[in-house]
Design an enzyme around this catalytic site. Sequence first.
Site, PDB file in Angstrom:
ATOM      1  CD  GLN A 158      43.218  55.542  36.161  1.00 23.44           C
ATOM      2  OE1 GLN A 158      42.958  55.406  37.354  1.00 23.44           O
ATOM      3  NE2 GLN A 158      44.350  55.112  35.637  1.00 23.44           N
ATOM      4  CE  LYS A 169      43.891  52.960  40.112  1.00 26.84           C
ATOM      5  NZ  LYS A 169      44.240  54.238  39.498  1.00 26.84           N
ATOM      6  CG  ASP A 204      45.823  59.491  42.134  1.00 29.99           C
ATOM      7  OD1 ASP A 204      46.382  58.392  42.267  1.00 29.99           O
ATOM      8  OD2 ASP A 204      44.973  59.733  41.268  1.00 29.99           O
TER       9      ASP A 204
HETATM   10  N1  GUN Z   1      47.235  56.700  35.441  1.00 28.23           N
HETATM   11  C1  GUN Z   1      48.350  55.934  35.535  1.00 28.23           C
HETATM   12  N2  GUN Z   1      48.742  55.832  36.829  1.00 28.23           N
HETATM   13  C2  GUN Z   1      47.864  56.539  37.560  1.00 28.23           C
HETATM   14  C3  GUN Z   1      47.748  56.804  38.950  1.00 28.23           C
HETATM   15  O1  GUN Z   1      48.543  56.371  39.795  1.00 28.23           O
HETATM   16  N3  GUN Z   1      46.692  57.588  39.307  1.00 28.23           N
HETATM   17  C4  GUN Z   1      45.814  58.079  38.411  1.00 28.23           C
HETATM   18  N4  GUN Z   1      44.824  58.863  38.856  1.00 28.23           N
HETATM   19  N5  GUN Z   1      45.895  57.859  37.114  1.00 28.23           N
HETATM   20  C5  GUN Z   1      46.921  57.082  36.699  1.00 28.23           C
END
Ligand code: GUN
Length: 313
Positions: A97, A53, A120
């Site tokens: 995350q 990311k 998110d």
């Molecule tokens: N862990 C697995 N998928 C995601 C996601 O789309 N966003 C976040 N913040 N954590 C994750």
Amino acid sequence: MPAIILDGKKIAAEIRAEVTVEIQGLRAAGVRPGLAVVLVGSNPASAVYVRQKVKACEEIGIHSETHAPPQAVSNRDLVALINQLNQRDEIDGILVQLPLPSQVDMKQVLITIDPAKDVDGFHPMNVGFLSTQLPGLVPCTPAGILEILKRSRIPIAGQEAVVVGRSQIVGKPTAMLLLNNNATVTVCHSKTRNLASICRRADILVVAVGRAGMITQEYVKPGASVIDVGANQVTDRREFDKFFRGNKKREHSFTKNGSTLMGDVHPRVVEVAGAITPVPGGVGPLTIAMLMVNTVKAANLRRGAGIQELSKV
Ligand code: GUN
């Protein structure tokens, strides 16, 4: 005839190119979108996702920073960190995350994020915006799935869509987006009876269950579009052979790395489906591209962009 392979990498590259142009416009106007990623502890998979990311941000001109509190962080300290990020004007997006360690109250953490910075789309306010079809921030993977369908000109309105999995991150928001686009939507989960026969009704089958190769040919209507959200690391040789024996490319990477990434959909579904997303290279790249889209959207949202502009995604 084997299915058309829906190339997520290519679609994600198109979207990134569009976002890059938008960022250039913002930067010319003196605005540099900024993303803060919070990575708690040292979950190796999470660390990989966060690196991807941050790298994607750097490549397209988004300011990014990673905050890495220790695994034993208290709820209070994590909430305090998020409140600091909420206050900072140069931060447009905040992503925590998941998963979080068990001492942390995930729901409290997620509702602490300013909904205008919630890239998110997990805050109840954004969930509400999605279900009432108001402009807001939409979860990245579901938004990416819709981009794959739309950019591949797969019809949605009036189609039977079946979503397997009801998570807050993928299943529920994907079902809502498909419904908002006028599909007839069924959501299946671990208590669903006759799963295969319900899946066989689907013109669009979205699978997000986290079980390698679970969706076999008998779950799929001939010609259906299959979206595989699974990202399962296969490390067991016998399991590998069950799915990929004789596949030279996979053999090579399995021997080299000791694992291979596969989806929730069995490789032989390609013989039945009309179109299918591969793993890797399907939905995954879209999740990151849509995070970039959401960060720019949040930068605009916080600067009072009109509803028309924000309702694009
Ligand atoms: N862990 C697995 N998928 C995601 C996601 O789309 N966003 C976040 N913040 N954590 C994750």
